[in-house]
Design a protein around this motif. Structure first.
Motif, PDB file in Angstrom:
ATOM      1  N   ALA A 119      52.860   8.653  28.240  1.00 52.57           N
ATOM      2  CA  ALA A 119      53.175   8.125  29.342  1.00 52.57           C
ATOM      3  C   ALA A 119      52.056   6.792  29.453  1.00 52.57           C
ATOM      4  CB  ALA A 119      52.785   8.882  30.799  1.00 52.57           C
ATOM      5  N   ASP A 120      50.981   6.986  29.336  1.00 51.75           N
ATOM      6  CA  ASP A 120      49.976   5.864  29.066  1.00 51.75           C
ATOM      7  C   ASP A 120      50.598   4.786  27.869  1.00 51.75           C
ATOM      8  OD1 ASP A 120      48.396   6.722  30.804  1.00 51.75           O
ATOM      9  OD2 ASP A 120      46.895   7.801  29.332  1.00 51.75           O
ATOM     10  N   LEU A 121      51.256   5.410  27.038  1.00 49.07           N
ATOM     11  CA  LEU A 121      51.657   4.533  25.743  1.00 49.07           C
ATOM     12  C   LEU A 121      52.820   3.649  26.329  1.00 49.07           C
ATOM     13  CD1 LEU A 121      51.604   6.613  22.661  1.00 49.07           C
ATOM     14  CD2 LEU A 121      50.292   4.418  23.114  1.00 49.07           C
ATOM     15  N   LEU A 122      53.730   4.132  27.361  1.00 57.35           N
ATOM     16  CA  LEU A 122      54.653   3.275  27.982  1.00 57.35           C
ATOM     17  C   LEU A 122      54.333   2.083  28.706  1.00 57.35           C
ATOM     18  CD1 LEU A 122      57.168   6.081  29.157  1.00 57.35           C
ATOM     19  CD2 LEU A 122      57.702   4.742  27.150  1.00 57.35           C
ATOM     20  N   GLN A 123      53.163   2.406  29.184  1.00 61.63           N
ATOM     21  CA  GLN A 123      52.756   1.279  30.079  1.00 61.63           C
ATOM     22  C   GLN A 123      52.082   0.150  29.065  1.00 61.63           C
ATOM     23  OE1 GLN A 123      49.415   3.073  32.353  1.00 61.63           O
ATOM     24  NE2 GLN A 123      50.965   3.881  33.803  1.00 61.63           N
ATOM     25  N   ASP A 126      52.854  -4.366  24.915  1.00 61.58           N
ATOM     26  CA  ASP A 126      53.480  -4.569  23.476  1.00 61.58           C
ATOM     27  C   ASP A 126      54.295  -3.490  22.618  1.00 61.58           C
ATOM     28  OD1 ASP A 126      51.451  -6.701  23.557  1.00 61.58           O
ATOM     29  OD2 ASP A 126      49.700  -5.583  22.852  1.00 61.58           O
ATOM     30  N   GLN A 127      54.774  -2.345  23.204  1.00 59.94           N
ATOM     31  CA  GLN A 127      55.480  -1.470  22.796  1.00 59.94           C
ATOM     32  C   GLN A 127      56.919  -2.064  22.717  1.00 59.94           C
ATOM     33  OE1 GLN A 127      55.310   1.991  22.111  1.00 59.94           O
ATOM     34  NE2 GLN A 127      53.118   1.864  22.255  1.00 59.94           N
ATOM     35  N   THR A 128      57.579  -1.537  21.529  1.00 58.93           N
ATOM     36  CA  THR A 128      58.846  -2.309  21.152  1.00 58.93           C
ATOM     37  C   THR A 128      59.894  -1.119  21.948  1.00 58.93           C
ATOM     38  OG1 THR A 128      59.157  -1.027  19.142  1.00 58.93           O
ATOM     39  CG2 THR A 128      58.304  -3.159  19.000  1.00 58.93           C
ATOM     40  N   ALA A 129      61.043  -1.507  22.259  1.00 58.96           N
ATOM     41  CA  ALA A 129      61.919  -0.626  22.592  1.00 58.96           C
ATOM     42  C   ALA A 129      62.034   0.769  22.040  1.00 58.96           C
ATOM     43  CB  ALA A 129      63.336  -1.415  22.608  1.00 58.96           C
ATOM     44  N   ALA A 130      62.007   0.648  20.628  1.00 55.31           N
ATOM     45  CA  ALA A 130      62.221   1.869  19.613  1.00 55.31           C
ATOM     46  C   ALA A 130      61.084   2.698  20.162  1.00 55.31           C
ATOM     47  CB  ALA A 130      62.242   1.502  18.335  1.00 55.31           C
ATOM     48  N   GLU A 131      59.798   1.983  20.311  1.00 52.55           N
ATOM     49  CA  GLU A 131      58.545   3.089  20.286  1.00 52.55           C
ATOM     50  C   GLU A 131      58.709   3.548  21.680  1.00 52.55           C
ATOM     51  OE1 GLU A 131      55.405   0.831  17.549  1.00 52.55           O
ATOM     52  OE2 GLU A 131      55.802  -0.158  19.466  1.00 52.55           O
ATOM     53  N   ILE A 133      61.344   4.344  23.594  1.00 52.19           N
ATOM     54  CA  ILE A 133      62.365   5.338  23.551  1.00 52.19           C
ATOM     55  C   ILE A 133      61.797   6.610  22.899  1.00 52.19           C
ATOM     56  CG2 ILE A 133      64.691   6.145  22.266  1.00 52.19           C
ATOM     57  CD1 ILE A 133      65.458   3.354  22.710  1.00 52.19           C
ATOM     58  N   SER A 134      61.178   6.604  21.658  1.00 47.42           N
ATOM     59  CA  SER A 134      60.368   7.667  21.098  1.00 47.42           C
ATOM     60  C   SER A 134      59.381   8.373  21.985  1.00 47.42           C
ATOM     61  CB  SER A 134      59.685   7.151  19.770  1.00 47.42           C
ATOM     62  OG  SER A 134      58.973   8.280  19.216  1.00 47.42           O
ATOM     63  N   CYS A 135      58.366   7.396  22.754  1.00 46.65           N
ATOM     64  CA  CYS A 135      57.613   7.998  24.010  1.00 46.65           C
ATOM     65  C   CYS A 135      58.300   8.752  24.776  1.00 46.65           C
ATOM     66  CB  CYS A 135      56.784   6.770  24.439  1.00 46.65           C
ATOM     67  SG  CYS A 135      55.619   6.106  23.306  1.00 46.65           S
ATOM     68  N   VAL A 136      59.338   8.336  25.381  1.00 46.76           N
ATOM     69  CA  VAL A 136      60.180   8.967  26.382  1.00 46.76           C
ATOM     70  C   VAL A 136      60.766  10.388  25.960  1.00 46.76           C
ATOM     71  CG1 VAL A 136      62.408   8.613  27.858  1.00 46.76           C
ATOM     72  CG2 VAL A 136      60.936   6.869  27.619  1.00 46.76           C
ATOM     73  N   GLN A 137      61.290  10.197  24.500  1.00 49.62           N
ATOM     74  CA  GLN A 137      61.790  11.458  23.870  1.00 49.62           C
ATOM     75  C   GLN A 137      60.712  12.648  23.842  1.00 49.62           C
ATOM     76  OE1 GLN A 137      63.461   9.974  20.322  1.00 49.62           O
ATOM     77  NE2 GLN A 137      65.453   9.376  21.269  1.00 49.62           N
ATOM     78  N   THR A 138      59.640  12.154  23.360  1.00 48.07           N
ATOM     79  CA  THR A 138      58.502  13.140  23.242  1.00 48.07           C
ATOM     80  C   THR A 138      58.235  13.619  24.636  1.00 48.07           C
ATOM     81  OG1 THR A 138      57.717  11.764  21.339  1.00 48.07           O
ATOM     82  CG2 THR A 138      56.158  13.243  22.513  1.00 48.07           C
ATOM     83  N   ILE A 139      58.158  12.771  25.650  1.00 44.98           N
ATOM     84  CA  ILE A 139      57.589  13.225  27.116  1.00 44.98           C
ATOM     85  C   ILE A 139      58.842  14.070  27.645  1.00 44.98           C
ATOM     86  CG2 ILE A 139      57.501  12.455  29.322  1.00 44.98           C
ATOM     87  CD1 ILE A 139      56.406   9.757  28.457  1.00 44.98           C
ATOM     88  N   ARG A 140      59.993  13.836  27.087  1.00 49.17           N
ATOM     89  CA  ARG A 140      61.152  14.895  27.418  1.00 49.17           C
ATOM     90  C   ARG A 140      60.752  16.201  27.032  1.00 49.17           C
ATOM     91  NH1 ARG A 140      65.100  15.394  31.216  1.00 49.17           N
ATOM     92  NH2 ARG A 140      66.940  16.519  30.340  1.00 49.17           N
ATOM     93  N   ARG A 141      60.655  16.053  25.590  1.00 45.35           N
ATOM     94  CA  ARG A 141      60.547  17.335  24.886  1.00 45.35           C
ATOM     95  C   ARG A 141      59.300  18.145  25.311  1.00 45.35           C
ATOM     96  NH1 ARG A 141      61.023  14.748  20.306  1.00 45.35           N
ATOM     97  NH2 ARG A 141      58.821  14.779  19.812  1.00 45.35           N
ATOM     98  N   SER A 142      58.322  17.635  25.638  1.00 44.35           N
ATOM     99  CA  SER A 142      57.121  18.276  26.123  1.00 44.35           C
ATOM    100  C   SER A 142      57.699  18.678  27.620  1.00 44.35           C
ATOM    101  CB  SER A 142      55.878  17.398  26.201  1.00 44.35           C
ATOM    102  OG  SER A 142      55.578  16.885  24.659  1.00 44.35           O
TER     103      SER A 142
END
Length: 165
Positions: A119-123, A126-131, A133-142
């Motif tokens: 969630a901190d990385l999503l803020q 400088d994150q790309t759209a793919a990164e 999406i990867s963060c959201v998927q990890t948050i969702r899995r957890s």
């Protein structure tokens, strides 16, 4: 005849002896002092009989009391052993619950740390759209893992409460 001999005799023999002695003494009694002796003898025979009876009852009561004491001591020993066993069972259950809570704390902390970190990385701008999406998927899995874990804990609580088999 001695007083101890009278106490030792069975009751029927004591009465027969007293009657014989009374008859013999009464037939030969000519003076008042002889009558007093006869009365005193009869009173002593009666007292000796009563003392013998009282001693027998006292002995029986002592035996009964001793048996009751032994029974009570046995029951106390059994209850003490039962209580020790129950205490050991309760201590084992307490240890198990403590271990369970320690394990659950670890299981909850790991995905929660991932959720907060991603969630901190999503803020980060400088994150790309793919990164992202990867963060959201990890948050969702957890989050799904946490939900499964919490549901399992609730199921265990329901089983312990007898509301679920």
């Amino acid at each position: 005849m001695l007083l101890t001999d009278l106490i030792a005799m069975p009751t029927r023999e004591r009465l027969d002896e007293a009657v014989k002695t009374y008859s013999t003494m009464h037939a030969g009694a000519t003076r008042v002092s002889d009558i007093y002796r006869i009365v005193l003898y009869l009173v002593s025979v009666g007292l000796a009989g009563y003392c013998g009876y009282a001693m027998i009852r006292l002995g029986r009561n002592a035996v009964t009391l001793s048996r009751a004491n032994e029974t009570l001591e046995l029951r106390v020993t059994e209850r003490t052993l039962e209580l020790k066993a129950a205490m050991q069972t309760a201590e084992g259950a307490t240890r198990s619950k403590s271990e369970f809570l320690a394990n659950m704390s670890h299981e909850i902390r790991t995905p929660m740390t991932a959720i907060l970190g991603y969630a901190d990385l999503l803020q980060d701008a400088d994150q790309t759209a793919a990164e992202r999406i990867s963060c959201v998927q990890t948050i969702r899995r957890s989050g799904e893992y946490l939900l499964t874990l919490i549901n399992d804990i609730l199921d265990i609580s329901k089983i312990e409460a007898g509301k679920m088999t």
